[in-house]
Design an enzyme around this catalytic site. Structure first.
Site, PDB file in Angstrom:
ATOM      1  N   ARG A   1       1.243  -1.476  -0.335  1.00  0.00           N
ATOM      2  CA  ARG A   1      -0.314   0.024  -0.218  1.00  0.00           C
ATOM      3  C   ARG A   1       0.522   1.038   0.046  1.00  0.00           C
ATOM      4  O   ARG A   1       0.515   2.011   0.313  1.00  0.00           O
ATOM      5  CB  ARG A   1      -1.126   0.160   1.212  1.00  0.00           C
TER       6      ARG A   1
ATOM      7  N   LYS B   1       1.770  11.591 -10.455  1.00  0.00           N
ATOM      8  CA  LYS B   1       1.109  11.329 -11.453  1.00  0.00           C
ATOM      9  C   LYS B   1       1.990   9.416 -11.676  1.00  0.00           C
ATOM     10  O   LYS B   1       3.040   9.608 -12.195  1.00  0.00           O
ATOM     11  CB  LYS B   1       0.080  11.231 -12.472  1.00  0.00           C
TER      12      LYS B   1
ATOM     13  N   LYS C   1       5.265  23.376 -13.090  1.00  0.00           N
ATOM     14  CA  LYS C   1       5.043  22.209 -12.471  1.00  0.00           C
ATOM     15  C   LYS C   1       4.627  21.484 -11.271  1.00  0.00           C
ATOM     16  O   LYS C   1       3.513  22.442 -10.460  1.00  0.00           O
ATOM     17  CB  LYS C   1       5.738  20.948 -13.147  1.00  0.00           C
TER      18      LYS C   1
ATOM     19  N   GLU D   1      -5.391  17.558  -9.437  1.00  0.00           N
ATOM     20  CA  GLU D   1      -6.173  17.919 -10.275  1.00  0.00           C
ATOM     21  C   GLU D   1      -8.019  17.931  -9.859  1.00  0.00           C
ATOM     22  O   GLU D   1      -8.783  17.402 -11.078  1.00  0.00           O
ATOM     23  CB  GLU D   1      -6.344  16.969 -11.237  1.00  0.00           C
TER      24      GLU D   1
ATOM     25  N   ARG E   1      -4.500  22.362 -12.038  1.00  0.00           N
ATOM     26  CA  ARG E   1      -3.431  22.027 -12.572  1.00  0.00           C
ATOM     27  C   ARG E   1      -3.899  20.857 -13.965  1.00  0.00           C
ATOM     28  O   ARG E   1      -3.363  20.285 -14.674  1.00  0.00           O
ATOM     29  CB  ARG E   1      -2.956  20.020 -11.776  1.00  0.00           C
TER      30      ARG E   1
ATOM     31  N   HIS F   1      -3.120  14.317 -27.440  1.00  0.00           N
ATOM     32  CA  HIS F   1      -3.703  13.092 -27.015  1.00  0.00           C
ATOM     33  C   HIS F   1      -4.765  12.328 -27.699  1.00  0.00           C
ATOM     34  O   HIS F   1      -4.566  10.760 -28.160  1.00  0.00           O
ATOM     35  CB  HIS F   1      -4.256  12.419 -25.952  1.00  0.00           C
TER      36      HIS F   1
ATOM     37  N   HIS G   1       5.449  12.206 -27.794  1.00  0.00           N
ATOM     38  CA  HIS G   1       4.587  13.053 -27.400  1.00  0.00           C
ATOM     39  C   HIS G   1       4.706  14.347 -27.448  1.00  0.00           C
ATOM     40  O   HIS G   1       3.302  15.140 -27.634  1.00  0.00           O
ATOM     41  CB  HIS G   1       4.822  12.794 -25.272  1.00  0.00           C
TER      42      HIS G   1
HETATM   43  N1  GLY Z   1       1.369  15.957 -16.951  1.00  0.00           N
HETATM   44  C1  GLY Z   1       0.180  16.348 -16.407  1.00  0.00           C
HETATM   45  C2  GLY Z   1      -0.105  16.752 -15.230  1.00  0.00           C
HETATM   46  O1  GLY Z   1       0.576  15.561 -14.047  1.00  0.00           O
HETATM   47  O2  GLY Z   1      -1.094  16.637 -14.311  1.00  0.00           O
END
Ligand code: GLY
Length: 362
Positions: free
Chosen positions: A120, A142, A226, A236, A240, A251, A263
């Site tokens: 976990r 992420k 960032k 998010e 974000r 995408h 990308h």
């Molecule tokens: N790649 C976009 C983010 O990390 O939110």
């Protein structure tokens, strides 16, 4: 010693991103003091670096397990995660042991996912080795893998305990890899930090040269953009989403190209599209739209896509996970550093924006 920049990411569990040249070994050694076992997840081209880490760090009593994974998206499969869990299980990894993700965005996404799920959640130290990985994938927590139905469908938010961006690791990247990685740097320039754009406009060669101070500055600035956005909105729910500038169409292009495109190339076209949408919505001036094209083309990034692909792209965007409800959402700009959400633009506006980048030749 060359310059070292440390950026604090102020999420619930704060961590640093350390940016510099030849900082990897010292930073990692320090981070792993008192750690018993470490799994280093790396791509094939980084096996020499991984071997060196093993040699140097095992001297202090920490045991390093090296796991080579396939390149790029091939790594982000459940079978590869299973292989890593297997190693951790056989080596009796506990909650105080650590995973290191060494490589491009796919390696750090996978390593983060395995760390998020083992017992976990164990710590992960991310060591991105590409521009894209440094300014985007490795920072912000992420993590995830793909399924047959789509990219990143299974994953978790799991912040790293440290990110080491050793710029010397980008010295051997091919030029195209660096330039496409810069699409994300340019994105940060347009959404939040104009100085990044000015660096590229005043000296593109130096700004994209890993040994130059301008490269260090541009990469650090993009990481700071960032870090600040993620700190304010880890999951998010709000700001974000601005990091998705150029990504809605981008995408869809990646999907149309069966993920064979880099990308950065796809989001380059996506940013031109978003700029055109902003102009059509009466928000962005002509000069800033032209500035998108000028900067992206100076990096040899594509600005056009075949005219006859619009319907397919539109259908993919409609299905994209970033669509909320039935409304398409785009990030557009009111000006440099002023992103906002444009929700549900009508079909005519979307089509007109696409026309301005459609290539009739293909
Ligand atoms: N790649 C976009 C983010 O990390 O939110």
């Amino acid at each position: 010693m060359s310059e070292v920049t440390t950026i604090r990411v102020e999420t619930a569990d704060e961590y640093d991103v350390v940016i510099g040249r030849e900082v990897l070994l010292d930073q990692l050694r320090e981070a792993l003091t008192e750690v018993d076992k470490v799994l280093v997840v790396h791509q094939p081209s980084l096996s020499t670096v991984a071997d060196e880490l093993k040699r140097e760090i095992e001297v202090s009593g920490t045991q390093l397990f090296l796991a080579e994974i396939p390149d790029a998206e091939d790594a982000k499969r459940i079978e590869v995660a299973q292989f890593l869990w297997q190693i951790m299980g056989q080596a009796d990894f506990t909650r105080t042991d650590v995973v290191v993700g060494l490589g491009g965005g796919a390696a750090t996404d996978l390593a983060g996912f395995v760390a998020a799920t083992w017992l976990r959640g164990v710590s992960v130290v991310q060591v991105p080795t590409t521009v894209l990985g440094m300014v985007d994938a490795a920072v912000g927590g992420k993590t995830g893998i793909n399924t047959e139905l789509g990219k990143n469908l299974v994953g978790a938010f799991h912040q790293p305990s440290l990110v080491i961006a050793d710029l010397a690791l980008t010295d051997t990247l091919d030029r195209k890899e660096i330039l496409t990685g810069f699409a994300e740097v340019v994105k940060c320039g347009f959404i939040a930090d104009e100085r990044i754009l000015e660096l590229l406009e005043s000296d593109l060669e130096a700004t994209t040269n890993p040994g130059a101070p301008q490269f260090h500055e541009a990469v650090s600035r993009a990481i700071r953009v960032k870090a600040e956005i993620v700190a304010g909105d880890t999951r998010e729910h709000g700001r974000r989403e601005f990091l998705n500038y150029g990504h809605t169409l981008g995408h869809a292009i990646e999907h149309a190209e069966r993920y064979q495109w880099r990308h950065g190339a796809a989001i380059s076209i996506g940013m031109v599209f978003a700029a055109e949408l902003g102009r059509l919505a009466g928000r962005l001036d002509d000069a800033t739209v032209a500035r998108h094209r000028r900067i992206l083309s100076s990096l040899n990034l594509p600005l056009q896509y075949p005219a006859n692909r619009w319907k397919t792209l539109r259908a993919t965007m409609q299905r994209d996970k970033k669509t909320r409800g039935s409304m398409l959402r785009f990030i557009v700009l009111d000006g440099v550093g002023r992103p906002r959400v444009l929700e549900g633009p009508d079909q005519t506006m979307l089509f007109t924006a696409y026309q301005s980048l459609a290539d009739e030749q293909e």
